[in-house]
Design a protein around this motif. Structure first.
Motif, short mmCIF file in Angstrom:
data_model
loop_
_atom_site.label_atom_id
_atom_site.label_comp_id
_atom_site.label_asym_id
_atom_site.label_seq_id
_atom_site.Cartn_x
_atom_site.Cartn_y
_atom_site.Cartn_z
N LEU A 184 0.85 -1.18 0.00
CA LEU A 184 0.00 0.00 0.00
C LEU A 184 0.89 1.23 0.00
CD1 LEU A 184 -2.70 -1.08 2.63
CD2 LEU A 184 -2.91 -1.10 0.13
N GLU A 215 -8.71 -3.94 -7.99
CA GLU A 215 -7.57 -3.77 -7.09
C GLU A 215 -7.16 -5.06 -6.39
OE1 GLU A 215 -9.57 0.27 -7.26
OE2 GLU A 215 -10.19 -1.82 -7.16
N MET A 218 -4.09 -6.57 -7.81
CA MET A 218 -2.94 -5.69 -8.00
C MET A 218 -1.92 -5.90 -6.88
SD MET A 218 -5.04 -2.22 -9.06
CE MET A 218 -3.57 -1.20 -9.07
N ILE A 221 -1.19 -0.93 -4.36
CA ILE A 221 -2.36 -0.05 -4.41
C ILE A 221 -2.02 1.28 -3.76
CG2 ILE A 221 -4.75 0.28 -3.63
CD1 ILE A 221 -5.03 -2.76 -3.57
#
Length: 350
Positions: A184, A215, A218, A221
């Motif tokens: 993140l 997302e 992924m 993010i």
């Protein structure tokens, strides 16, 4: 009207010197500002402002937001008026800075408002710092004062800070890569985390990772609109470390509320109920903003008198309260007036 050359806890201000760290912001630049969600509002009505002598100052009340005190003042210079925003740090904080976006709004005779927007850096110089700007006193008299009163509103957002927090209690950097399955990114800083663990704590992340959104597949993010230090403290709290204190709690609560994290919200509320030394007014503001029902209920139950009401809700802020809260406070004010020979008018309270 009270006139002061200096205020307790603030630097002497016989003549405020404009800080070179303050820059006015236009509409185009305003759209480019990287926001953190760490917003707050200050309001104050200066009465009999036209009676302010040259060289004198008047101050708004101090309010604590995100761990530091904020207030502003009006100074009457020979031909100008200066409006200055002050930041006052706790004694426990050493060398530090706070970069902030702020907008001053002035009430005009027509009922419209004129605003000025700035970005400024506040530096902890012996506990406080200030930034401001000046305008012609004649403009204040003609455009902003009504019935001798000047209404000023400050909307602010903390953009970034340094030196406010102690050493990190836990790392979420690349050293934890082997036990993480997601990165993140917050304001350019990478946090290596576990999807499963975040999903177990947060309804937001559970929906993001487990309900088929793009997302979910992924590896990295980007999270917008939050502060990296606050997110670090939020993660530390979720992993069981004792990170809550008077400075970190509001930033953590902001993140916990945004990402719908019940355990973190409950811990923050318990801290405010049982440990925190914040003012009753500040706790009440946080209870309303973050829907902390236990805290709000306790504060309202403890309010018995008109004096108590004044402690949690200043006159300028009453219009911003929920109708149900205004009704509760009105009933308490009426009860207090009936039980004592109080000379305060209800109009001044609600």
């Amino acid at each position: 009207m009270s006139q002061n050359n200096d205020m307790p806890g603030s630097p002497e201000s016989k003549r405020h010197k404009p800080n070179t760290d303050v820059v006015e912001v236009d509409k185009t630049e305003n759209k480019k500002i990287r926001k953190t969600g760490k917003r707050f509002l200050l309001k104050h009505t200066f009465k009999n402002i036209l009676g302010l002598e040259v060289g004198k100052n008047v101050y708004s009340k101090k309010e604590e937001h995100f761990g530091v005190q904020w207030y502003f003042c009006i100074e009457h210079a020979p031909e100008d008026f200066l409006i200055v925003l002050y930041c006052s740090w706790p004694k426990s904080i050493g060398e530090s800075t706070i970069k902030e976006y702020f907008e001053f709004k002035f009430g005009a005779n027509t009922g419209d408002t004129t605003s000025k927007k700035f970005i400024a850096t506040f530096r902890n110089n012996n506990g406080s710092d200030s930034n401001g700007f000046q305008m012609k006193w004649s403009k204040l008299e003609s455009d902003f004062v009504e019935d001798g009163k000047l209404k000023v509103e400050l909307n602010a957002e903390v953009l970034e800070s340094t030196g406010l927090f102690g050493p990190r209690l836990r790392n979420f950097d690349e050293t934890t890569k082997e036990v993480s399955d997601l990165i993140l990114v917050v304001n350019g800083e990478k946090f290596y985390v576990s999807k499963f663990y975040l999903s177990s704590q947060s309804d937001y992340f559970r929906a993001l990772f487990l309900r088929g959104y793009s997302e979910s597949s992924m590896p990295e993010i980007k999270l917008e609109g939050i502060d990296a230090d606050d997110f670090q403290h939020f993660l530390v709290l979720l992993y069981g470390e004792k990170v809550l204190d008077e400075i970190t709690v509001e930033g953590i609560l902001l993140i916990a509320d945004m990402y719908n994290t019940p355990v973190a919200i409950r811990q923050c509320e318990d801290f405010l109920l049982d440990v925190s030394k914040k003012t009753l007014k500040k706790k009440f503001q946080m209870a309303i903003r973050y829907n902390l029902e236990k805290l709000k209920t306790k504060i309202l139950a403890d309010v018995k008198t008109i004096s108590d009401i004044r402690e949690i809700a200043w006159e300028e802020e009453v219009d911003d309260l929920e109708p149900s809260i205004i009704s509760t406070l009105l009933k308490k004010a009426i009860s207090d007036k009936q039980s004592c020979s109080c000379s305060h008018s209800l109009h001044s309270i609600v």
